[in-house]
Design a protein around this motif. Structure first.
Motif, PDB file in Angstrom:
ATOM      1  N   ALA A 253     -15.386   1.082   7.685  1.00  0.00           N
ATOM      2  CA  ALA A 253     -14.133   1.816   7.850  1.00  0.00           C
ATOM      3  C   ALA A 253     -12.991   0.852   8.148  1.00  0.00           C
ATOM      4  N   THR A 254     -13.258  -0.163   8.964  1.00  0.00           N
ATOM      5  CA  THR A 254     -12.198  -1.116   9.292  1.00  0.00           C
ATOM      6  C   THR A 254     -11.718  -1.811   8.028  1.00  0.00           C
ATOM      7  N   VAL A 255     -12.678  -2.287   7.230  1.00  0.00           N
ATOM      8  CA  VAL A 255     -12.307  -3.029   6.034  1.00  0.00           C
ATOM      9  C   VAL A 255     -11.531  -2.132   5.077  1.00  0.00           C
ATOM     10  N   ALA A 256     -12.001  -0.871   4.916  1.00  0.00           N
ATOM     11  CA  ALA A 256     -11.338   0.031   3.982  1.00  0.00           C
ATOM     12  C   ALA A 256      -9.933   0.364   4.467  1.00  0.00           C
ATOM     13  N   THR A 257      -9.817   0.663   5.766  1.00  0.00           N
ATOM     14  CA  THR A 257      -8.507   1.027   6.303  1.00  0.00           C
ATOM     15  C   THR A 257      -7.547  -0.151   6.218  1.00  0.00           C
ATOM     16  N   LEU A 258      -8.096  -1.339   6.433  1.00  0.00           N
ATOM     17  CA  LEU A 258      -7.275  -2.545   6.351  1.00  0.00           C
ATOM     18  C   LEU A 258      -6.685  -2.687   4.947  1.00  0.00           C
ATOM     19  N   THR A 259      -7.494  -2.378   3.938  1.00  0.00           N
ATOM     20  CA  THR A 259      -6.996  -2.480   2.571  1.00  0.00           C
ATOM     21  C   THR A 259      -5.877  -1.473   2.324  1.00  0.00           C
ATOM     22  N   THR A 260      -6.091  -0.209   2.756  1.00  0.00           N
ATOM     23  CA  THR A 260      -5.054   0.797   2.555  1.00  0.00           C
ATOM     24  C   THR A 260      -3.792   0.385   3.294  1.00  0.00           C
ATOM     25  N   PHE A 261      -3.988  -0.123   4.503  1.00  0.00           N
ATOM     26  CA  PHE A 261      -2.839  -0.566   5.285  1.00  0.00           C
ATOM     27  C   PHE A 261      -2.072  -1.647   4.531  1.00  0.00           C
ATOM     28  N   HIS A 262      -2.832  -2.575   3.974  1.00  0.00           N
ATOM     29  CA  HIS A 262      -2.190  -3.674   3.245  1.00  0.00           C
ATOM     30  C   HIS A 262      -1.405  -3.125   2.046  1.00  0.00           C
ATOM     31  N   THR A 263      -2.031  -2.182   1.317  1.00  0.00           N
ATOM     32  CA  THR A 263      -1.361  -1.614   0.149  1.00  0.00           C
ATOM     33  C   THR A 263      -0.061  -0.939   0.547  1.00  0.00           C
ATOM     34  N   LEU A 264      -0.152  -0.122   1.610  1.00  0.00           N
ATOM     35  CA  LEU A 264       1.035   0.580   2.081  1.00  0.00           C
ATOM     36  C   LEU A 264       2.107  -0.411   2.502  1.00  0.00           C
ATOM     37  N   HIS A 265       1.688  -1.419   3.238  1.00  0.00           N
ATOM     38  CA  HIS A 265       2.649  -2.386   3.744  1.00  0.00           C
ATOM     39  C   HIS A 265       3.311  -3.153   2.596  1.00  0.00           C
ATOM     40  N   GLN A 266       2.482  -3.535   1.616  1.00  0.00           N
ATOM     41  CA  GLN A 266       3.019  -4.251   0.460  1.00  0.00           C
ATOM     42  C   GLN A 266       4.080  -3.412  -0.231  1.00  0.00           C
ATOM     43  N   LEU A 267       3.751  -2.107  -0.433  1.00  0.00           N
ATOM     44  CA  LEU A 267       4.685  -1.216  -1.122  1.00  0.00           C
ATOM     45  C   LEU A 267       5.997  -1.132  -0.352  1.00  0.00           C
ATOM     46  N   MET A 268       5.882  -0.963   0.965  1.00  0.00           N
ATOM     47  CA  MET A 268       7.093  -0.833   1.763  1.00  0.00           C
ATOM     48  C   MET A 268       7.904  -2.131   1.715  1.00  0.00           C
ATOM     49  N   GLU A 269       7.221  -3.272   1.733  1.00  0.00           N
ATOM     50  CA  GLU A 269       7.932  -4.551   1.665  1.00  0.00           C
ATOM     51  C   GLU A 269       8.701  -4.655   0.359  1.00  0.00           C
ATOM     52  N   ARG A 270       8.048  -4.260  -0.741  1.00  0.00           N
ATOM     53  CA  ARG A 270       8.705  -4.323  -2.042  1.00  0.00           C
ATOM     54  C   ARG A 270       9.936  -3.431  -2.064  1.00  0.00           C
ATOM     55  N   LEU A 271       9.772  -2.239  -1.466  1.00  0.00           N
ATOM     56  CA  LEU A 271      10.904  -1.315  -1.449  1.00  0.00           C
ATOM     57  C   LEU A 271      12.030  -1.864  -0.588  1.00  0.00           C
ATOM     58  N   ARG A 272      11.651  -2.497   0.535  1.00  0.00           N
ATOM     59  CA  ARG A 272      12.678  -3.033   1.430  1.00  0.00           C
ATOM     60  C   ARG A 272      13.418  -4.181   0.769  1.00  0.00           C
ATOM     61  N   ASN A 273      12.697  -4.943  -0.047  1.00  0.00           N
ATOM     62  CA  ASN A 273      13.354  -6.077  -0.694  1.00  0.00           C
ATOM     63  C   ASN A 273      14.391  -5.625  -1.701  1.00  0.00           C
ATOM     64  N   ARG A 274      14.187  -4.407  -2.260  1.00  0.00           N
ATOM     65  CA  ARG A 274      15.235  -3.858  -3.115  1.00  0.00           C
ATOM     66  C   ARG A 274      16.240  -3.189  -2.189  1.00  0.00           C
ATOM     67  N   ALA A 275      17.346  -3.828  -1.995  1.00  0.00           N
ATOM     68  CA  ALA A 275      18.251  -3.394  -0.927  1.00  0.00           C
ATOM     69  C   ALA A 275      18.740  -1.958  -1.123  1.00  0.00           C
ATOM     70  N   ASP A 276      18.752  -1.489  -2.386  1.00  0.00           N
ATOM     71  CA  ASP A 276      19.374  -0.192  -2.619  1.00  0.00           C
ATOM     72  C   ASP A 276      18.415   0.981  -2.427  1.00  0.00           C
ATOM     73  N   SER A 277      17.151   0.697  -2.085  1.00  0.00           N
ATOM     74  CA  SER A 277      16.200   1.804  -2.000  1.00  0.00           C
ATOM     75  C   SER A 277      16.363   2.544  -0.679  1.00  0.00           C
ATOM     76  N   PRO A 278      16.555   3.860  -0.721  1.00  0.00           N
ATOM     77  CA  PRO A 278      16.735   4.612   0.523  1.00  0.00           C
ATOM     78  C   PRO A 278      15.413   4.969   1.198  1.00  0.00           C
ATOM     79  N   ILE A 279      14.296   4.665   0.525  1.00  0.00           N
ATOM     80  CA  ILE A 279      13.022   5.219   1.005  1.00  0.00           C
ATOM     81  C   ILE A 279      12.557   4.638   2.344  1.00  0.00           C
ATOM     82  N   PRO A 280      12.648   3.316   2.559  1.00  0.00           N
ATOM     83  CA  PRO A 280      12.188   2.796   3.853  1.00  0.00           C
ATOM     84  C   PRO A 280      12.870   3.492   5.026  1.00  0.00           C
TER      85      PRO A 280
END
Lengths: 705, 66
Positions: A253-280
């Motif tokens: 469970a730890t390993v699986a959750t860690l992967t989902t966490f990483h995916t979510l975090h990566q997505l949010m980072e990408r969105l944050r890097n696009r300054a115009d995205s209102p989603i973060p």
């Protein structure tokens, strides 16, 4: 532990003693145990009149590990390996006893096979493989000149090893036992705490990218250690077996959750890097609510009661989450264009998934100390180990070992040096032992240092002390200080190899026997044979297939891509778990402990990206299998999977663009389908992953610069 | 008990063979104890386990002796 509860007494002497008790006492306890076990084994061997009592003593030094579980695990595999190796040796001698060259060839094949198995397994089992390989060599090589003695040699070896194992197991387990299972509790708590704080800090943007990466790798490594310690603890008496499945489930469970966490975090980072995205900004309150649910007064849960509180909070949050998501979509969906809406949907879906997985993790964490719910235990998956060492590397390890034995064997024939057997044996042994280590040369060097250090001491002990000694008690007095030095060195962090090497050299060279022989020429010959053997082993690692070792960057990278490709076509119920544990296993082969260099970090990052992409592909395939979609959607998804497979096979610009085109088609195809929310999420994740940073997705070794 | 047992023409110390057998018996007993959670009622688990092993080894040797 809890300093506030116990005010430190004013007496400085008491403080010093308390400090000594926590830092030095465990070390001295270990030294005492090793001494007791070693001399007990030696005494029994003398008493029963064994041929070479030193083997019993040597075994004690080799299996001497601080915790009961680890020592018993190593002992068990040592015993099994010895038995298998003995049988193999007898068979070989029986078949080819009359033809030395044939015998050598057969022995080299056997040793090579065993080493290949050892390199492939890469857990405690690999020690059993190494042992069965080199036991055969240890029995066959000395028996070439007098084959009739082979039975005696075999029996002596098995008896002495069993004796050493019994003695250490007895002493280690009965006197102040140090149970692995007790340490597991701390390990689990540490793992959970590290994960929870990582989630909190990442969701509140308190850490830098490097730090996040570092902590992620650390948690992944800790999870692997937990798994190894669980396996070792199985050899202990107690209720650990009742919790074994739960511990494994916690790891998964730890390993699986860690992967989902990483995916979510990566997505949010990408969105944050696009300054115009209102989603973060939209999601930030949700993240805040989630981290609040995780923490109890800004600290993660430390025990079952606190975990129950966290679980309650998470349940509450999860119940409200779909409603919040709906309202967010309804409120802002209309203002966003298609891809932004997809971004929002994906982020929400991922957050929900992450929260659900985290909830499951907390539930396991909470249930861990509880022994009574045996029924739930049966539903948990049985632990299976998936080795992922690239086959070519295991094969190379076997070839190297076989070649070592053959080359040195012929040199031995030509040299006519009486101690050459020792050198050949040692070179073969260490070629096998070091084969599953990512840094074989460093491991051999540590043992070498121990040998060089132990040699002079053994000389002093053998020729200046033991020649005046009468009787067993005096023998103990004469030898114990030296053994204590070796055992103490091996408790120092990072010096384990040196200490073990010291004691091995010492026991081998002093060679206490009922009829002591004092022969300086023989001593020097044997001692130099040991050291030459080690030198030869490291030479062989440098000469024969030096690139093909466990953790070789090129091969690990290729294996990562192969695993990802396999995910597109393999049929297995537990594909997700298998994929995850294989990728993580490869991850650890890189040897990411401490401060990994830039290249390794780049590969680790790539592994995480592949993990994300692979997961998305697995989910797509899973959706296709479990639900029915219109033919157009079905075909579009099939095409995506095929394209992904091609991309994993040969990641370049053409395949990448073709995959992105297929993804766009599939996304268009399932826009109007109501049940395809999950499909859309996965497709979008794949698309984002492929669009982003294509340079990092290549099979070329990244530059260290 | 004969001090050595003949296996395929080779003389093997009897105690060694019995010891290996006892180890197998021990693994079984250990599994049973863990499965039925008997260790929960034991003060010194390791000592208990050692005693079990001694009993198994001694008992098997006694059987062979007669």
């Amino acid at each position: 532990m809890n300093e506030a509860a116990h005010p430190i007494r004013a007496n400085p002497l008491f403080a010093v003693l308390a400090d000594w008790r926590t830092s030095e006492w465990p070390r001295w306890l270990f030294v005492i145990k090793v001494l007791l076990a070693a001399f007990l084994a030696l005494w029994i061997a003398f008493f029963l009149g064994f041929d070479s009592p030193r083997s019993a003593m040597l075994t004690v030094f080799i299996v001497a590990l601080p915790s009961t579980g680890m020592a018993l695990e190593k002992s068990a595999y040592r015993l099994i390996g010895t038995l298998v190796g003995s049988i193999a040796a007898l068979t070989l001698i029986g078949l080819f006893g009359q033809h030395a060259p044939l015998l050598f060839l057969a022995l080299a094949t056997w040793a090579g096979l065993c080493t290949a198995g050892a390199a492939y397994m890469r857990n405690a089992r690999s020690y059993g493989f190494v042992l069965s390989g080199y036991t055969a060599c240890m029995i066959v090589l000395p028996s070439i000149s007098h084959p009739l003695g082979v039975f005696d040699v075999t029996i002596a070896r098995v008896t002495e090893i069993s004796l050493g194992i019994l003695c250490y197991a007895l002493v280690n387990d009965v006197l102040f036992p140090n149970h692995q299972s007790d340490q597991l509790v701390f390990r689990v708590r540490g793992l959970y705490t590290a994960f929870a704080t990582l989630c909190r800090d990442a969701m509140r943007h308190r850490i830098t990218r490097e730090e996040l990466e570092q902590r992620h790798l650390q948690i992944s490594a800790d999870a692997a250690v937990l798994e190894a310690e669980r396996l070792a603890a199985l050899f202990e008496a107690g209720d650990i077996r009742l919790r074994s499945r739960k511990l494994h489930a916690l790891h998964t469970a730890t390993v699986a959750t860690l992967t989902t966490f990483h995916t979510l975090h990566q997505l949010m980072e990408r969105l944050r890097n696009r300054a115009d995205s209102p989603i973060p900004a939209l999601l930030q309150p949700l993240f805040q609510a989630f981290t609040d649910a995780l923490m109890i007064g800004d600290e993660p849960a430390r025990n079952a009661a606190e975990a129950e509180v966290t679980l309650g909070k998470l349940n509450l949050l999860l119940r409200g989450l779909p409603l919040i998501c709906e309202s967010l979509r309804a409120e802002h969906g209309a203002m966003l264009d298609t891809y932004r809406r997809l971004d929002l949907d994906t982020a929400l879906e991922l957050l929900q998934r992450f929260a659900a997985e985290y909830r499951a993790l907390v539930a396991i964490y909470m249930a861990l100390p509880n022994n009574r719910d045996r029924e739930n235990e049966k539903d948990l998956p049985a632990p299976v180990y998936h080795s992922s060492t690239p086959r070519i590397i295991a094969l190379a390890a076997g070839l190297r070992n076989a070649a070592t034995l053959l080359i040195l064997g012929f040199a031995w024939y030509a040299l006519n040096w009486p101690s050459a057997t020792g050198a050949v044996l040692l070179a073969t042994i260490f070629c096998g032992l070091a084969a599953s280590s990512p840094t074989p040369t460093r491991m051999i060097q540590a043992i070498m240092k121990g040998f060089l250090l132990g040699g002079p001491f053994a000389f002093i002990c053998a020729f200046f002390i033991l020649d005046r000694v009468e009787g067993f008690p005096m023998l103990i007095v004469g030898m114990a200080p030296f053994v204590a030095i070796g055992a103490y060195i091996s408790t120092l962090p990072g010096r384990t190899g040196i200490g073990t090497g010291f004691n091995m050299m010492f026991a081998q060279m002093v060679a206490p026997e009922n009829q002591m022989r004092f022969d300086i020429a023989n001593f020097i010959n044997d001692a130099s044979a040991q050291i030459i053997g080690l030198l030869l082993a490291s030479l062989m690692f440098a000469l024969i297939l030096p690139e093909h070792r466990v953790g070789s960057l090129r091969h690990t990278l290729a294996a990562l891509w192969e695993e990802a490709e396999r995910v597109c076509s393999a049929a297995s119920v537990t594909l997700r778990h298998e994929f995850e544990s294989r990728i993580h296993d490869l991850f650890h082969q890189l040897g990411l402990g401490g401060k990994p260099d830039a290249t390794k970090r780049a590969i680790a990052n790539q592994a995480l990206t592949l993990l994300e992409l692979g997961h998305a592909v697995i989910s797509l395939r899973h959706e296709l299998e479990t639900q029915s979609f219109p033919v157009a959607v079905h075909d579009a998804i099939q095409r995506v999977v095929k394209r992904m497979s091609a991309f994993f096979h040969r990641p370049d610009e053409t395949t990448r663009l073709a995959t992105i085109a297929a993804l766009d088609d599939a996304l268009r195809a399932c826009t109007e389908i109501p049940d395809a929310a999950r499909l859309r999420t996965e497709l979008h994740l794949l698309r984002v992953g492929l669009l982003d940073d294509p340079a990092s997705l290549s099979k070329e070794l990244p530059d260290a610069a | 008990m004969p001090r050595e047992i003949e296996i395929l023409g080779a003389f093997v110390p009897g105690l060694l063979i019995v010891g290996l057998l006892a180890a197998v018996v021990q693994v079984g007993l250990d599994w049973l104890c863990a499965h039925y959670n008997i260790y929960r009622h034991v003060w010194h688990r390791s000592l208990f386990r050692v005693c079990m092993f001694v009993c198994a080894w001694g008992g098997l040797s006694l059987i062979l002796l007669h």
